[in-house]
Design a protein around this motif. Structure first.
Motif, PDB file in Angstrom:
ATOM      1  N   LYS A   1       1.808 -16.661   1.016  1.00 28.04           N
ATOM      2  CA  LYS A   1       1.874 -15.855   2.241  1.00 28.04           C
ATOM      3  C   LYS A   1       1.054 -14.576   2.114  1.00 28.04           C
TER       4      LYS A   1
ATOM      5  N   HIS B   1      13.752 -12.689   2.707  1.00 25.58           N
ATOM      6  CA  HIS B   1      13.325 -11.757   1.653  1.00 25.58           C
ATOM      7  C   HIS B   1      14.552 -11.301   0.882  1.00 25.58           C
TER       8      HIS B   1
ATOM      9  N   ASP C   1      14.292 -12.752   8.181  1.00 20.70           N
ATOM     10  CA  ASP C   1      13.428 -11.584   7.980  1.00 20.70           C
ATOM     11  C   ASP C   1      14.234 -10.299   7.853  1.00 20.70           C
TER      12      ASP C   1
ATOM     13  N   HIS D   1       6.483 -14.938  12.436  1.00 16.49           N
ATOM     14  CA  HIS D   1       6.786 -14.056  13.582  1.00 16.49           C
ATOM     15  C   HIS D   1       6.145 -14.622  14.856  1.00 16.49           C
TER      16      HIS D   1
ATOM     17  N   HIS E   1      12.397 -17.777   6.662  1.00 17.74           N
ATOM     18  CA  HIS E   1      11.674 -16.515   6.400  1.00 17.74           C
ATOM     19  C   HIS E   1      12.663 -15.524   5.807  1.00 17.74           C
TER      20      HIS E   1
HETATM   21 ZN   LIG Z   1       9.002 -10.831   6.515  1.00 13.64          ZN
END
Ligand SMILES: [Zn+2]
Length: 556
Positions: free
Chosen positions: A313, A100, A462, A404, A98
């Protein structure tokens, strides 16, 4: 070090084919010898039947054999490069499930010792940053519960202390932001623009923007700002982030592509060029008319040897600390935790029927669906939508991911398991944010109990990447001590199960013959160092497909 480039590999493969056709019985000795052997290490393989080995042999981009140093050494030929690890610990390369990329305009970041500064601290920080930076610098402040919960902090309050500089107060979750007037202009947010589906530009009774922007409205705004960054500068930003990953022993990232449309992400990553494996997951925005389902739909699945594109997503809900789409101030933290109510009552991002549409579209496109599930209501809604679109027989095997999963409660485990859902948790969410003595998250934020229920648990960052900080929180979860997992389980979540989450478990995620030689040799033994030392871990040697992509400078 002998390094095998893609070109070399192609040459090698054609030679191998030729050998098979013409000279198979006369193959020279080195053809069957490893290119590299790593000896005298403590390799955690991630394979249950043989969790630790001393040595690994690599040929081409794959692992040829694992075992004790003597056995592996005996495989070496005259041209094999031998690397002595002198007892260092090594693991399968980390796969951040996960991730970004951050891609944005130059800004002055105002940091505090806490994620939850007071308004007084924030004000002083802004004034000081304005004073010591060039005129009109963009000032970015991270805020938490206190300032976001104080509805007197708005565009006008910020304009008073910052009439000229654009100032943004972004919540640490990334799901909401308060902007002053200059920042609204900087980000081209117009007074009249309508809310996108699943997003909100808050307005006062007269219809004027208050400066608070949430969810998909914020995502769209950030994406538009990233779009304005020229490729030449974006390449520099991405290259830096990818180099940092390699220093942590990260060999694969699964980029939930919020900052860039997939086509741009692929072209930038080719230009960087990335040395580690990147999976691009479509993460489109929304318009007032609905979700942008077309974005990235026609992308090739394997645009380059290290780059894949798959999955989509969407945000099924927002985050507890901001009440997501409710008007700011209408949804406050309870005066006293437990916070379980936060996890249970989060508003949904979309109308309920939209989830069934989303799931049906996933089936029709034979896509993989990843959903941001922070609360319990979204989990429940999606489980119901699974039943409405065919249930277990259709969904088990499609590896739907709950990203999450903080708000998953034990009564949902059986359905999550039967529908073949993967939970991708970010252990940083389990950092101890609740004051000692306060009982919080009594039932939510599961880790250990997910594994006990047979539910695949993968990990992702994340956030700024430090997998070993995450391993510390997963093994010492301040919010939920009873959910602690072992360090080995945490490494498996960050390697083997992350690979499973991208349908790549046959290629990577463990150290065993036939798998890609994606390996991180670490600066310390993460299985034995005291927990507070875990975040200091770095890679000393990172290999992707048998090729060294990072090597720490030799200590002087
Ligand atoms: Zn995220």
């Amino acid at each position: 070090m002998k390094q095998l480039t893609t070109k070399n590999l192609i040459a090698f493969l054609s030679l191998a084919v030729l050998c098979n056709l013409v000279l198979c019985s006369l193959a020279p000795a080195q053809e069957t010898k490893p290119d590299t052997v790593l000896l005298n290490g403590k390799f955690f393989t991630g394979v249950a039947s043989q969790p630790y080995v001393q040595a690994v042999a690599i040929r081409g981009e794959r692992i040829m054999a694992t075992g004790d140093t003597k056995t592996i050494q005996a495989l070496a030929g005259p041209n094999t490069v031998a690397i002595d690890l002198h007892g260092s610990t090594a693991i399968p390369g980390i796969n951040d499930a996960h991730h970004h990329f951050s891609l944005g305009p130059a800004e002055v970041d105002v940091d505090f010792q806490t994620l939850d500064p007071s308004w007084e601290q924030v004000k002083n920080g802004i004034v000081a940053a304005i004073a010591k930076n060039p005129p009109n610098s963009l000032i970015a402040v991270t805020i938490g519960f206190q300032v976001f919960g104080d509805t007197s902090v708005d565009r006008d309050a910020l304009d008073k202390i910052a009439p000229n500089n654009p100032v943004t107060l972004g919540t640490f979750t990334g799901h909401a932001m308060i902007l002053n007037s200059a920042a609204l202009r900087f980000y081209n947010v117009s007074e009249t623009q309508p809310d996108p589906l699943g997003g909100r530009l808050e307005r006062d009774a007269k219809g004027r923007l208050t400066g608070t922007i949430r969810e998909y409205a914020l995502m769209n705004m950030s994406r538009a700002a990233a779009d304005r960054i020229p490729d030449s500068e974006a390449i520099v930003q991405l290259r830096q982030q990818l180099e940092d990953e390699a220093k942590y022993g990260v060999t694969s990232i699964q980029e939930l592509s919020v900052a860039m449309p997939p086509a741009r992400a692929v072209s930038l990553l080719k230009a960087v060029p990335t040395q580690i494996r990147v999976r691009i997951v479509r993460m489109p925005g929304t318009t007032p008319a609905g979700r942008d389902v077309a974005e990235g739909k026609r992308m090739p699945a394997h645009p380059a040897s290290l780059i894949t594109v798959s999955g989509s997503k969407w945000l099924a809900d927002g985050v507890g600390v901001e009440g997501t789409l409710t008007p700011r101030g209408a949804w406050k933290l309870p005066a006293k935790p437990p916070f379980d109510s936060l996890m249970a009552d989060l508003p949904l991002q979309f109308p309920e029927a939209e989830y069934r549409t989303m799931l049906q579209e996933t089936i029709d496109n034979n896509d993989q669906l990843l959903l941001h599930i922070s609360g319990n209501r979204s989990a429940q809604t999606v489980l119901d939508a699974i039943d409405a679109t065919g249930g277990k027989s259709i969904w088990d095997g499609r590896r739907l991911c709950f990203e999450h999963g903080d708000g998953i409660f034990p009564d949902q485990f059986a359905r999550i398991k039967q529908d073949g859902i993967i939970v991708v948790q970010n252990p940083i969410h389990l950092a101890p944010i609740v004051p000692p003595g306060v009982v919080a998250f009594e039932k939510a934020q599961p880790l250990k109990s997910l594994l006990e229920a047979g539910i695949p648990l993968a990990f992702g960052s994340d956030a700024p990447v430090n997998p070993y900080l995450d391993i510390m929180f997963a093994t010492n979860p301040g919010n939920r001590p009873s959910e602690a997992i072992t360090r080995e389980q945490a490494v498996i979540a960050y390697t083997r199960t992350s690979a499973y989450a991208e349908f790549a478990e046959k290629e990577k995620g463990t150290l065993e013959p036939g798998k890609f030689a994606d390996i991180a040799v670490l600066s310390q033994d993460i299985f034995t160092v005291p927990a507070p030392d875990l975040p200091k871990t770095l890679s000393v040697l990172t290999m992707v497909g048998g090729k060294v992509v990072y090597k720490a400078p030799d200590p002087k």
